[in-house]
Design an enzyme around this catalytic site. Structure first.
Site, PDB file in Angstrom:
ATOM      1  CE  LYS A 127     -11.401   6.449   3.232  1.00  0.00           C
ATOM      2  NZ  LYS A 127     -11.024   6.409   1.845  1.00  0.00           N
TER       3      LYS A 127
ATOM      4  NE  ARG B 254      -4.021   5.743   2.576  1.00  0.00           N
ATOM      5  CZ  ARG B 254      -4.564   6.523   3.491  1.00  0.00           C
ATOM      6  NH1 ARG B 254      -5.793   6.320   3.911  1.00  0.00           N
ATOM      7  NH2 ARG B 254      -3.871   7.537   3.991  1.00  0.00           N
TER       8      ARG B 254
HETATM    9  C1  9MG Z   1      -5.054   9.494   1.573  1.00  0.00           C
HETATM   10  N1  9MG Z   1      -6.213   8.638   1.498  1.00  0.00           N
HETATM   11  C2  9MG Z   1      -7.300   8.667   2.310  1.00  0.00           C
HETATM   12  N2  9MG Z   1      -8.195   7.736   1.922  1.00  0.00           N
HETATM   13  C3  9MG Z   1      -7.646   7.117   0.846  1.00  0.00           C
HETATM   14  C4  9MG Z   1      -8.073   6.087  -0.003  1.00  0.00           C
HETATM   15  O1  9MG Z   1      -9.265   5.514   0.146  1.00  0.00           O
HETATM   16  N3  9MG Z   1      -7.268   5.698  -1.003  1.00  0.00           N
HETATM   17  C5  9MG Z   1      -6.064   6.288  -1.190  1.00  0.00           C
HETATM   18  N4  9MG Z   1      -5.298   5.856  -2.213  1.00  0.00           N
HETATM   19  N5  9MG Z   1      -5.604   7.281  -0.421  1.00  0.00           N
HETATM   20  C6  9MG Z   1      -6.395   7.677   0.580  1.00  0.00           C
END
Ligand code: 9MG
Length: 261
Positions: free
Chosen positions: A204, A238
């Site tokens: 990110k 994730r």
């Molecule tokens: C689709 N997506 C992109 N970033 C995300 C995040 O931090 N959490 C979740 N649940 N979905 C995400």
């Protein structure tokens, strides 16, 4: 949770995995690397991105889910906020809904109730197109926790079982770098409410801005943040770089569980 973006403009995959064959190969690799869930998304949610139509999203996501279903043994998740996509995706083999809008779209609560699969409710201030314009909070941790608990209440009132819910503070979704840092330090306040917490920090902008790293140079920073989120109680991470992230999570879990020698 391994990320499988099937968008031409995806956050960091640049559309590399758009075809069903490539998607299957990548999903198999993530499974071999230790992913416990594969999250398939057909609409970019990166800052500044515009939504796509239901038909466009269906045409990206459904063939991939159909190709993966039965070919990978871990559960498939669909990253969508559109009720029609939720319904078609579960029909095509998805066993989990990852909704960055926390079921706030018309018909989303009813779809999730009817489908009766686990749902991740994520916090976002604004919409992907405008969310990074001027994120504003008085107390970011309190506001995010309050929002998510309200969404849990709405979900339960709609007939969704509490045991099917997980929560996500939505790192980078309408948050500045200091907001993201506060949320990561304050994660135990969300974890303390007893529902599983998912954290997405992989590649990110926070990592890019703080370290001055381009997208392809964010592995170490992403793993560091995944490590911290795990130590603060996140149960699902994730991530794009599954092998390295799984190594970090396994080591944290080993150390946390170790008894004095
Ligand atoms: C689709 N997506 C992109 N970033 C995300 C995040 O931090 N959490 C979740 N649940 N979905 C995400």
């Amino acid at each position: 949770m391994g990320i499988l973006n099937v968008t031409p403009d995806s956050f960091s995959d640049g559309g590399v995995f758009v075809g069903a064959d490539q998607a299957l190969a990548h999903a198999r690799q993530m499974e071999a690397d230790g992913a416990a869930i594969i999250d398939v998304g057909g609409e970019s949610t990166r800052p500044g991105s515009r939504g796509v139509s239901v038909d466009e999203e269906l045409s990206r996501v459904i063939p991939v889910l159909e190709a993966l279903h039965g070919e990978v043994s871990v559960p498939l998740s669909v990253d969508t906020s559109k009720p029609a996509v939720m319904r078609a995706a579960v029909d095509a083999g998805a066993g989990l809904i990852n909704d960055v809008m926390a079921l706030r779209r018309d018909g989303a609560l009813a779809a999730a109730r009817d489908l009766s699969v686990p749902v991740c409710l994520m916090h976002m201030q604004g919409t992907p197109e405008t969310m990074q314009d001027k994120p504003c909070y008085q107390h970011v941790v309190k506001e995010v926790v309050t929002f998510l608990l309200e969404r849990v209440e709405a979900a339960e009132a709609a007939g969704i079982e509490r045991c099917n819910l997980m929560l996500d503070p939505g790192f980078g979704f309408g948050k500045t770098d200091p907001h993201n840092a506060e949320l990561l330090k304050g994660l135990p306040k969300l974890v303390g409410h007893g529902l599983p917490v998912l954290a997405g920090l992989s590649r990110k902008s926070l990592v890019g801005r703080v370290l001055g790293r381009a997208m392809e140079e964010r592995l170490a920073g992403s793993v560091a943040l995944a490590t911290m989120a795990t130590m603060h109680g996140a149960r699902i991470i994730r991530a794009h770089d599954v092998r390295e992230t799984v190594d970090a999570v396994r080591l944290v879990n080993y150390v946390m569980a170790a008894q004095g020698a």
